[in-house]
Write an enzyme that holds these catalytic residues in place. Structure first.
Site, PDB file in Angstrom:
ATOM      1  N   HIS A 118       0.846  -1.195   0.000  1.00 49.79           N
ATOM      2  CA  HIS A 118       0.000   0.000   0.000  1.00 49.79           C
ATOM      3  C   HIS A 118       0.882   1.244   0.000  1.00 49.79           C
ATOM      4  CE1 HIS A 118       0.119   1.491   4.276  1.00 49.79           C
ATOM      5  NE2 HIS A 118       0.308   0.224   4.595  1.00 49.79           N
ATOM      6  N   ASP A 130       5.699   2.665   7.175  1.00 50.67           N
ATOM      7  CA  ASP A 130       4.323   2.209   6.923  1.00 50.67           C
ATOM      8  C   ASP A 130       3.633   3.140   5.933  1.00 50.67           C
ATOM      9  OD1 ASP A 130       1.885   0.944   7.065  1.00 50.67           O
ATOM     10  OD2 ASP A 130       1.359   1.782   9.018  1.00 50.67           O
ATOM     11  N   GLU A 164      -5.287   1.881   2.072  1.00 50.88           N
ATOM     12  CA  GLU A 164      -5.215   0.703   2.935  1.00 50.88           C
ATOM     13  C   GLU A 164      -5.547   1.062   4.374  1.00 50.88           C
ATOM     14  OE1 GLU A 164      -2.915   0.119   5.457  1.00 50.88           O
ATOM     15  OE2 GLU A 164      -2.885  -2.058   5.701  1.00 50.88           O
ATOM     16  N   GLU A 165      -5.106   2.251   4.791  1.00 56.50           N
ATOM     17  CA  GLU A 165      -5.226   2.641   6.189  1.00 56.50           C
ATOM     18  C   GLU A 165      -6.670   2.849   6.629  1.00 56.50           C
ATOM     19  OE1 GLU A 165      -0.977   2.776   7.121  1.00 56.50           O
ATOM     20  OE2 GLU A 165      -2.860   2.393   8.154  1.00 56.50           O
ATOM     21  N   ASP A 193       4.259  -5.061   3.679  1.00 56.36           N
ATOM     22  CA  ASP A 193       3.749  -3.946   4.471  1.00 56.36           C
ATOM     23  C   ASP A 193       4.619  -3.800   5.712  1.00 56.36           C
ATOM     24  OD1 ASP A 193       0.386  -3.085   5.696  1.00 56.36           O
ATOM     25  OD2 ASP A 193       2.302  -2.026   5.763  1.00 56.36           O
ATOM     26  N   HIS A 280       2.425   4.675  12.935  1.00 52.25           N
ATOM     27  CA  HIS A 280       1.291   5.600  12.798  1.00 52.25           C
ATOM     28  C   HIS A 280       1.537   6.934  13.506  1.00 52.25           C
ATOM     29  CE1 HIS A 280      -2.084   2.581  11.513  1.00 52.25           C
ATOM     30  NE2 HIS A 280      -1.050   2.604  10.680  1.00 52.25           N
TER      31      HIS A 280
END
Length: 530
Positions: A118, A130, A164-165, A193, A280
């Site tokens: 992603h 990420d 994707e998130e 990922d 994140h």
């Protein structure tokens, strides 16, 4: 990677649809071995994604300008390399963000090996691990494939997914809009990922054993142990393909889960900390990615792609396998192993067998010592009374007339299920008081339960003690007495506790609470044994 529920759709026909024979013992240095995937080039891509985030509000989230710029960067690189590139607008994604689909125009179009990652970040940061790490790595793998331009047995397709998130939206949109006939052409989907975590592990998706074996073959060749990826189950884009019945695999280095002491012993890093402390967060920048996991995982991706899609050499070749692949003996005993050879291409050839890596005092004999590929031999490993306890990796080599092949056998000498705990300090305990005692635990192999706690001391009425045992990973076990002593007697009381085979080695804590009023005393020298 997003947080979400696990998806458990069935995957059918795995081994058949892959179209490859996975032989973990086969050496990785074959004629169709993958070239090195340039770490410097991957870091160039990551720097570009970081710059894009800096120029677009600090992130590359789907539906925002940073994501659009990311799509432009990746797709242009692919077009320049000669890929057929499609930008698919995902109408269910934020801002109708685009998926990138790139296909190399060679190989059997009815058999597709697909790799994906992603491309979006969370809104809180630039998302360089990420998932810039996965996106940049498969981009460089794609560009390497174009430069090398090997003869392909299968068609190779790449995907960079939007949104994707927010729930795997881009990959779901792609799979859901594929006609069934097109879905069946995808023989394997590989997902990447977060493959550059700062406190990394080496996790391999274990959804399909034959796919996992391809990656494990590479990591074994460079001396790295792997684990299945439970943290990523259902939480990244492979779940969209898995739900459609497409075989999946992939790699990860960990997200918000905590690294255990056992994992630290295996991979280094910091136990008790997240695999990626910037997961994140705004600190997920290029400073958050070390070279080591990024380089090793990108080379593993290249290895898997070449293994699955590049044409196998047609010259004489054979495979070498061992049955069983491991065994345990006491000093002086012997282990017997069947050495199987198979002609995989061309004519059969003479294979001379040998073994290396034996422990001290051990010998290896083959009966017969040489075979024609396709035949078998019996290997006998004889230990002596002086062979030390421990585990050895023995390499069996098949020296053919055209190529050499190897396989590994794991030999353990001695008792492999021993866990020892030691503590030799006296601790005073008062009424209604609590004592916490550190205990050193060591183990060989996987220790069995239960564990027995023996306490000796001058504390009377010890039946009023409340005892628990805390493992290094924080698990607390309730300790219960077996047998009893009258309140007026001194002596040894045995306590037992069931400890699972996954119980960690390291520093344990024995917690003792005195619930009896009117007595003080000293507890002396408790030990714990399996």
């Amino acid at each position: 990677m997003k947080w979400g529920k696990r998806i458990g759709a069935a995957v059918v026909g795995m081994a058949a649809v892959l179209g490859v024979v996975v032989t973990p013992a086969q050496a990785v240095t074959t004629a169709n071995a993958a070239p090195d995937i340039s770490l410097a080039n991957i870091k160039t891509h990551l720097n570009a994604l970081q710059t894009i985030a800096n120029q677009n509000g600090g992130n590359r989230a789907a539906g925002r300008s940073g994501y659009t710029a990311s799509v432009s960067y990746v797709s242009q690189k692919l077009r320049d390399a000669g890929y057929n590139v499609t930008l698919q607008s995902c109408t269910s994604c934020a801002g109708s963000s685009q998926n990138i689909i790139a296909e190399w125009p060679q190989g059997d179009a009815s058999q597709v090996i697909m790799l994906g990652a992603h491309l979006d970040s969370v809104s809180a940061g630039p998302g360089i691990n990420d998932n810039g790490s996965g996106s940049a790595s498969i981009l460089e793998v794609a560009l390497t494939l174009a430069r090398e331009n090997p003869t392909l047995a299968k068609r190779v397709r790449f995907g960079w997914w939007a949104d994707e998130e927010s729930g795997l939206r881009g990959s779901k949109f792609y799979v859901n809009n594929l006609p069934q006939a097109e879905r069946t052409k995808i023989k394997t989907y590989l997902n990447f990922d977060m493959i550059g975590s700062s406190n990394w592990g080496y996790f391999v998706y274990d959804d399909v054993a034959s796919v996992k074996a391809v990656f494990d073959e590479y990591f074994t060749s460079i001396g790295i142990q792997t684990e299945g990826d439970s943290e990523g189950d259902g939480r990244s884009d492979h779940a969209s393909f898995k739900a459609a019945g497409i075989p999946v695999g992939g790699l990860a280095t960990g997200a918000g889960d905590i690294k255990s002491s056992a994992q630290r012993a295996k991979w280094g890093g910091t136990a008790g900390a997240a695999f990626d402390n910037c997961y994140h967060r705004a600190c997920d920048t290029t400073s958050n990615i070390p070279d080591t996991p990024l380089e090793k995982n990108s080379d593993a991706i290249g290895y898997a792609l070449w293994k699955l899609a590049v044409t196998t050499p047609t010259g004489p070749d054979f495979s070498l396998g061992l049955s069983p692949s491991s065994g345990t003996v006491q000093p002086g005993q012997s282990a017997t192993v069947t050495v199987n050879t198979t002609t995989t291409s061309g004519a059969a050839q003479t294979v001379a067998l040998s073994a290396s890596g034996l422990p001290a005092g051990a010998t290896a004999t083959f009966n017969p010592a040489s075979v024609q590929s396709g035949a078998s031999s019996t290997l006998t490993i004889q230990t002596s009374a002086d062979t030390p306890n421990g585990t050895s990796t023995i390499t069996v080599t098949g020296d053919g007339t055209s190529v050499d092949r190897t396989a590994q056998y794991t030999l353990t000498v001695g008792n492999v299920s021993v866990r020892t705990f030691t503590n030799g300090t006296d601790y005073p305990i008062n009424d209604y008081g609590t004592v916490n005692s550190p205990i050193t635990s060591t183990a060989t192999g996987t220790a069995t339960s239960p564990v027995k706690v023996s306490i000796t001391g001058t504390h009377t009425c010890s039946e009023d003690l409340r005892i628990s045992l805390k493992a290094p990973d924080g698990t607390t076990y309730s300790v219960k007495a077996t047998g009893s002593l009258p309140c007026t007697e001194l002596g040894t009381r045995n306590y037992s506790v069931p400890v699972t085979n996954k119980a960690a080695s390291g520093t344990w804590t024995l917690v003792i609470y005195d619930a009896y009023s009117g007595d003080t005393g000293t507890l002396d020298s408790w030990t714990i044994t399996v």
